[in-house]
Design a protein around this motif. Structure first.
Motif, PDB file in Angstrom:
ATOM      1  N   ARG A  22       0.832  -1.204   0.000  1.00  0.00           N
ATOM      2  CA  ARG A  22       0.000   0.000   0.000  1.00  0.00           C
ATOM      3  C   ARG A  22       0.866   1.252   0.000  1.00  0.00           C
ATOM      4  NH1 ARG A  22      -2.223  -0.680   4.597  1.00  0.00           N
ATOM      5  NH2 ARG A  22      -3.771  -2.187   3.847  1.00  0.00           N
ATOM      6  N   GLN A  39      13.507   3.204  -7.511  1.00  0.00           N
ATOM      7  CA  GLN A  39      12.336   3.119  -6.641  1.00  0.00           C
ATOM      8  C   GLN A  39      12.192   1.698  -6.115  1.00  0.00           C
ATOM      9  OE1 GLN A  39       8.831   5.058  -8.189  1.00  0.00           O
ATOM     10  NE2 GLN A  39      10.029   6.251  -9.638  1.00  0.00           N
ATOM     11  N   LEU A  90       2.749   0.241  -9.301  1.00  0.00           N
ATOM     12  CA  LEU A  90       1.859   0.315 -10.450  1.00  0.00           C
ATOM     13  C   LEU A  90       2.620   0.811 -11.683  1.00  0.00           C
ATOM     14  CD1 LEU A  90      -1.015  -0.031 -11.479  1.00  0.00           C
ATOM     15  CD2 LEU A  90      -1.486   2.325 -10.785  1.00  0.00           C
ATOM     16  N   MET A  91       3.498   1.789 -11.496  1.00  0.00           N
ATOM     17  CA  MET A  91       4.301   2.284 -12.617  1.00  0.00           C
ATOM     18  C   MET A  91       5.241   1.197 -13.128  1.00  0.00           C
ATOM     19  SD  MET A  91       6.744   5.654 -12.808  1.00  0.00           S
ATOM     20  CE  MET A  91       7.689   5.118 -11.379  1.00  0.00           C
ATOM     21  N   THR A  95       3.338  -1.371 -15.042  1.00  0.00           N
ATOM     22  CA  THR A  95       2.908  -0.867 -16.345  1.00  0.00           C
ATOM     23  C   THR A  95       3.987  -1.074 -17.394  1.00  0.00           C
ATOM     24  OG1 THR A  95       1.441   0.786 -15.352  1.00  0.00           O
ATOM     25  CG2 THR A  95       2.177   1.188 -17.608  1.00  0.00           C
ATOM     26  N   HIS A 120       3.858   1.642  -1.226  1.00  0.00           N
ATOM     27  CA  HIS A 120       4.591   1.811  -2.484  1.00  0.00           C
ATOM     28  C   HIS A 120       3.705   1.525  -3.702  1.00  0.00           C
ATOM     29  CE1 HIS A 120       8.612   2.111  -0.573  1.00  0.00           C
ATOM     30  NE2 HIS A 120       8.104   1.286   0.331  1.00  0.00           N
ATOM     31  N   LEU A 121       2.392   1.636  -3.539  1.00  0.00           N
ATOM     32  CA  LEU A 121       1.482   1.243  -4.602  1.00  0.00           C
ATOM     33  C   LEU A 121       1.715   2.030  -5.890  1.00  0.00           C
ATOM     34  CD1 LEU A 121      -0.843  -0.598  -5.394  1.00  0.00           C
ATOM     35  CD2 LEU A 121      -2.441   1.144  -4.554  1.00  0.00           C
ATOM     36  N   GLY A 122       1.943   3.331  -5.775  1.00  0.00           N
ATOM     37  CA  GLY A 122       2.171   4.144  -6.971  1.00  0.00           C
ATOM     38  C   GLY A 122       3.396   3.690  -7.738  1.00  0.00           C
ATOM     39  N   SER A 123       4.488   3.458  -7.021  1.00  0.00           N
ATOM     40  CA  SER A 123       5.716   2.998  -7.675  1.00  0.00           C
ATOM     41  C   SER A 123       5.515   1.622  -8.287  1.00  0.00           C
ATOM     42  CB  SER A 123       6.872   2.948  -6.665  1.00  0.00           C
ATOM     43  OG  SER A 123       7.188   4.234  -6.198  1.00  0.00           O
TER      44      SER A 123
END
Length: 313
Positions: free
Chosen positions: A72, A184, A79-80, A83, A74-77
């Protein structure tokens, strides 16, 4: 780790896995090229990861739940990263298979270490020695030779095969993932990281798959002829290749293991000749020679070879 004589006993297994890994990666390109008329590329990518996730999730879920706070945070990292790796790389590879050969896919795919080195220099400011810069230049020249099919007018006239250019974009995407992974880093065990990335990446692919299914390709019929390639994608270049590669990196180190990456285009050209009737042109040999020379200079001249053990390809 355990001591005693187990490392010595495991060396044959390590090297067997290192030979099988590029064989499975080569098979990924060959099977994709051979079945792309039956299974749309985005369907290949989506169902490959769904099957892999169905196999892994029962074993991975306890770790995912245990580390849910880290995920939770580091979710943004994550997800990137998902991707560019799970979401983009194989999706682009399968799209490339529509209009280029398995041999070209494998040759361009082999330049991933070059793109990692180049992007690490641009994004992370890694120092690049002149001999490494020469290696990057040679490998890029090799890529252009393959893309141009040995004819400069193909480049000047913007007549390159779309699939070759899409494959370059795929390799760029994986290089970007590798570099961002260093910048990251997510403090998760390898298996938990892999499973979470596959879960997130599958969600990234989902809207593109649904759009393609509803408005473009219409999907595919599930038959023995379509189910077997999907199972291959999920199990062999996915789960097994990752497991073998991860084991080898921990056994002998990433630098020694990375040499085996160079077997991928060799296996691909052999398999493509046997199963797809593809033949090697002079431009493949010349471009491949420049790519190999560039890889050797760029990855063996002082910079540690990137550790690809985080995620299968």
């Amino acid at each position: 780790m355990s001591s005693g004589n187990s490392p010595a006993r495991s060396l044959p297994l390590t090297y067997a896995g290192l030979v099988l890994t590029p064989l499975f990666w080569a098979g990924n390109a060959v099977v994709a090229r051979g079945t792309v008329d039956s299974i749309p590329p985005l369907s290949m990518a989506f169902w490959r990861w769904v099957i892999a996730l169905a196999i892994l999730l029962p074993f991975a879920w306890p770790g995912i739940w245990r580390h849910r706070g880290v995920i939770r945070q580091h979710l943004g990292s994550m997800l990137m990263l998902a991707t560019f790796s799970v979401g983009a790389f194989n999706s682009l590879l399968y799209v490339a298979a529509v209009t280029t050969t398995a041999t070209n896919i494998a040759l361009i795919n082999a330049t991933i270490p070059i793109f990692v080195s180049l992007l690490a220099w641009i994004i992370l400011g890694d120092r690049t020695r002149p001999i490494q810069a020469l290696g990057i230049g040679l490998a890029i020249f090799g890529i252009l030779t393959v893309v141009a099919r040995g004819d400069l007018s193909v480049l000047t006239g913007l007549e390159a095969q779309p699939g070759d250019l899409i494959m370059v974009a795929a390799v760029f995407s994986w290089g970007l993932f590798s570099v961002l992974l260093r910048r990251q880093a997510v403090p998760l065990p390898g298996f938990t990281f892999l499973s979470t990335q596959i879960l997130l990446g599958t969600l990234v692919i989902l809207p593109f798959y649904l759009g393609d299914l509803l408005f473009f390709s219409g999907g595919f019929k599930l038959t023995r002829e379509t189910a077997l390639p999907l199972a291959y994608f999920a199990i062999f270049p996915g789960i097994l290749a990752y497991s073998f590669w991860n084991y080898a990196v921990h056994s002998i180190g990433p630098s020694r293991a990375a040499i085996f990456i160079y077997l991928t285009p060799v296996f691909a050209s052999i398999l493509a000749g046997i199963f797809l009737g593809e033949s090697l042109g002079l431009f493949h040999i010349i471009g491949g020679a420049f790519i190999l020379a560039g890889l050797l200079l760029a990855t063996r001249a002082g910079r540690q070879v990137p550790d690809y053990s985080k995620l299968s390809r």
